[in-house]
Scaffold this motif. Sequence first.
Motif, PDB file in Angstrom:
ATOM      1  N   PRO A 180     -49.000  80.951 -13.277  1.00 37.47           N
ATOM      2  CA  PRO A 180     -48.041  80.207 -12.449  1.00 37.47           C
ATOM      3  C   PRO A 180     -48.458  78.748 -12.315  1.00 37.47           C
ATOM      4  N   ASN A 181     -47.525  77.907 -11.898  1.00 34.33           N
ATOM      5  CA  ASN A 181     -47.838  76.493 -11.677  1.00 34.33           C
ATOM      6  C   ASN A 181     -49.026  76.360 -10.729  1.00 34.33           C
ATOM      7  N   GLY A 182     -50.030  75.619 -11.179  1.00 28.84           N
ATOM      8  CA  GLY A 182     -51.221  75.451 -10.350  1.00 28.84           C
ATOM      9  C   GLY A 182     -52.194  76.596 -10.449  1.00 28.84           C
ATOM     10  N   GLY A 183     -51.883  77.588 -11.334  1.00 35.05           N
ATOM     11  CA  GLY A 183     -52.747  78.753 -11.457  1.00 35.05           C
ATOM     12  C   GLY A 183     -54.011  78.454 -12.244  1.00 35.05           C
ATOM     13  N   ASN A 184     -54.904  79.432 -12.271  1.00 35.31           N
ATOM     14  CA  ASN A 184     -56.198  79.285 -12.936  1.00 35.31           C
ATOM     15  C   ASN A 184     -56.062  79.682 -14.411  1.00 35.31           C
ATOM     16  N   ALA A 185     -55.770  78.697 -15.271  1.00 34.39           N
ATOM     17  CA  ALA A 185     -55.560  78.978 -16.690  1.00 34.39           C
ATOM     18  C   ALA A 185     -56.858  79.437 -17.351  1.00 34.39           C
ATOM     19  N   GLU A 186     -57.977  78.859 -16.959  1.00 30.85           N
ATOM     20  CA  GLU A 186     -59.246  79.236 -17.572  1.00 30.85           C
ATOM     21  C   GLU A 186     -59.587  80.684 -17.254  1.00 30.85           C
ATOM     22  N   GLY A 187     -59.312  81.092 -16.020  1.00 29.45           N
ATOM     23  CA  GLY A 187     -59.568  82.477 -15.627  1.00 29.45           C
ATOM     24  C   GLY A 187     -58.707  83.440 -16.422  1.00 29.45           C
ATOM     25  N   LEU A 244     -55.237  92.173 -31.448  1.00 27.03           N
ATOM     26  CA  LEU A 244     -54.517  91.023 -30.895  1.00 27.03           C
ATOM     27  C   LEU A 244     -54.974  89.736 -31.585  1.00 27.03           C
ATOM     28  N   THR A 245     -54.046  88.838 -31.767  1.00 29.09           N
ATOM     29  CA  THR A 245     -54.395  87.519 -32.315  1.00 29.09           C
ATOM     30  C   THR A 245     -55.157  86.719 -31.258  1.00 29.09           C
ATOM     31  N   PRO A 246     -55.876  85.674 -31.645  1.00 31.76           N
ATOM     32  CA  PRO A 246     -56.593  84.844 -30.662  1.00 31.76           C
ATOM     33  C   PRO A 246     -55.617  84.283 -29.621  1.00 31.76           C
ATOM     34  N   PRO A 247     -56.044  84.194 -28.363  1.00 28.35           N
ATOM     35  CA  PRO A 247     -55.149  83.684 -27.304  1.00 28.35           C
ATOM     36  C   PRO A 247     -54.894  82.186 -27.456  1.00 28.35           C
ATOM     37  N   SER A 248     -53.691  81.786 -27.037  1.00 26.99           N
ATOM     38  CA  SER A 248     -53.318  80.369 -27.084  1.00 26.99           C
ATOM     39  C   SER A 248     -52.481  80.033 -25.862  1.00 26.99           C
ATOM     40  N   ARG A 249     -52.535  78.762 -25.463  1.00 32.48           N
ATOM     41  CA  ARG A 249     -51.772  78.310 -24.304  1.00 32.48           C
ATOM     42  C   ARG A 249     -50.315  78.110 -24.685  1.00 32.48           C
ATOM     43  N   SER A 250     -49.405  78.382 -23.733  1.00 33.18           N
ATOM     44  CA  SER A 250     -47.976  78.126 -23.904  1.00 33.18           C
ATOM     45  C   SER A 250     -47.416  77.765 -22.539  1.00 33.18           C
ATOM     46  N   PRO A 251     -46.178  77.304 -22.459  1.00 30.16           N
ATOM     47  CA  PRO A 251     -45.590  76.974 -21.150  1.00 30.16           C
ATOM     48  C   PRO A 251     -45.556  78.173 -20.201  1.00 30.16           C
ATOM     49  N   GLN A 252     -45.523  79.404 -20.775  1.00 33.80           N
ATOM     50  CA  GLN A 252     -45.467  80.595 -19.921  1.00 33.80           C
ATOM     51  C   GLN A 252     -46.840  81.037 -19.432  1.00 33.80           C
ATOM     52  N   GLY A 253     -47.881  80.715 -20.214  1.00 38.44           N
ATOM     53  CA  GLY A 253     -49.219  81.157 -19.830  1.00 38.44           C
ATOM     54  C   GLY A 253     -50.112  81.281 -21.039  1.00 38.44           C
ATOM     55  N   ILE A 254     -50.823  82.399 -21.132  1.00 32.04           N
ATOM     56  CA  ILE A 254     -51.711  82.666 -22.256  1.00 32.04           C
ATOM     57  C   ILE A 254     -51.033  83.717 -23.126  1.00 32.04           C
ATOM     58  N   GLU A 255     -50.839  83.394 -24.404  1.00 28.72           N
ATOM     59  CA  GLU A 255     -50.098  84.291 -25.287  1.00 28.72           C
ATOM     60  C   GLU A 255     -50.967  84.817 -26.419  1.00 28.72           C
ATOM     61  N   MET A 256     -50.676  86.081 -26.794  1.00 25.90           N
ATOM     62  CA  MET A 256     -51.279  86.713 -27.967  1.00 25.90           C
ATOM     63  C   MET A 256     -50.213  87.566 -28.631  1.00 25.90           C
ATOM     64  N   LEU A 257     -50.441  87.913 -29.885  1.00 26.02           N
ATOM     65  CA  LEU A 257     -49.549  88.827 -30.602  1.00 26.02           C
ATOM     66  C   LEU A 257     -50.315  90.082 -30.968  1.00 26.02           C
ATOM     67  N   ALA A 258     -49.752  91.218 -30.609  1.00 30.64           N
ATOM     68  CA  ALA A 258     -50.323  92.490 -31.037  1.00 30.64           C
ATOM     69  C   ALA A 258     -49.743  92.816 -32.405  1.00 30.64           C
ATOM     70  N   VAL A 259     -50.618  92.908 -33.417  1.00 32.46           N
ATOM     71  CA  VAL A 259     -50.159  93.223 -34.779  1.00 32.46           C
ATOM     72  C   VAL A 259     -50.114  94.734 -34.922  1.00 32.46           C
ATOM     73  N   CYS A 260     -48.905  95.295 -34.829  1.00 38.53           N
ATOM     74  CA  CYS A 260     -48.749  96.752 -34.819  1.00 38.53           C
ATOM     75  C   CYS A 260     -48.561  97.343 -36.210  1.00 38.53           C
TER      76      CYS A 260
END
Length: 303
Positions: A180-187, A244-260
């Motif tokens: 969320p806005n102001g949230g702890n992205a590093e955490g 899961l792919t390595p995590p990356s920052r996006s406007p929504q938060g921290i994103e990964m892709l699960a390769v199924c």
Amino acid sequence: MSRNRLALRAARFAVLLAAAISLGSLASTPSHAQAVVASVNDDPVTNVDIEQHMKILRVLQKNATRDAALESIYETRLKLMEMSKYKVNPGDPDIGWALGITARRLKTEPQALVGALQRAGVTEDQWKQKWKSEAGWMQLIRALNRTLEVSETEVRAELAKSGQSKAAEYTVRQVILVVPNGGNAEGRMAEAGQLRARFTDCATGVPMAAAFRDTAVKEPITRSASTLNEALRKILDSTPVGKLTPPSRSPQGIEMLAVCNKSDRQDSAAAENLRNDMVFKKLQGESDKRYAEVRSKAIIVNR
């Protein structure tokens, strides 16, 4: 075509040329006077037309000599005349489509191409006439060659020759750890790392990820490698199935892709693109033949 008729047309052209020169001598700005210097099927071509087409050719990065400009004018006029016989009259959207094809060939945008034409001093009437002839001519060639097709055998053979017959296909699920806005992205990034370490397959990993605090797991999607950018393809290729792919920052938060899933299958997108290219090449061949016939029958008079 009889010699008498050719002589009559040449005589009419001579009268038109003399009249134009006479009018030009009376103009207040002789340097801008329009003098008739040629005709194509009795349609006069002026020195201004030649100047305009030379400018068009320069913008198109082509040979911009007087002879090349004349040939460009003849092609434009003859195509428009032939289109008129079949009542082919393309509108602005069609002209924009033809202009877009030229822009892509020049590796630029249509708006940039129009801007270059304007800066070169090409009038809107001149460049619209040029690309109207291109758009309408292709419509005409398509209409006259409705039965022209490319067989599945031809497409498969060309795909095999080019090495595009198979392509990787990935089934993935997007995992988003919301920040969320102001949230702890590093955490949240640290939590993503923990989740990635524990994620070993989609069957058990997806429910586990969905149970994580403020985490969303999207529905599975399947994409061909040919539809993905090179950077994403490399990431998916290097990520084992069930991980899961390595995590990356996006406007929504921290994103990964699960390769199924990963699989090799016929690349339908590549096949369709190749089919379109092959049809276009065949149509281009018919276009060249048709124009050669029209050009050979034209009555062209040069000063």
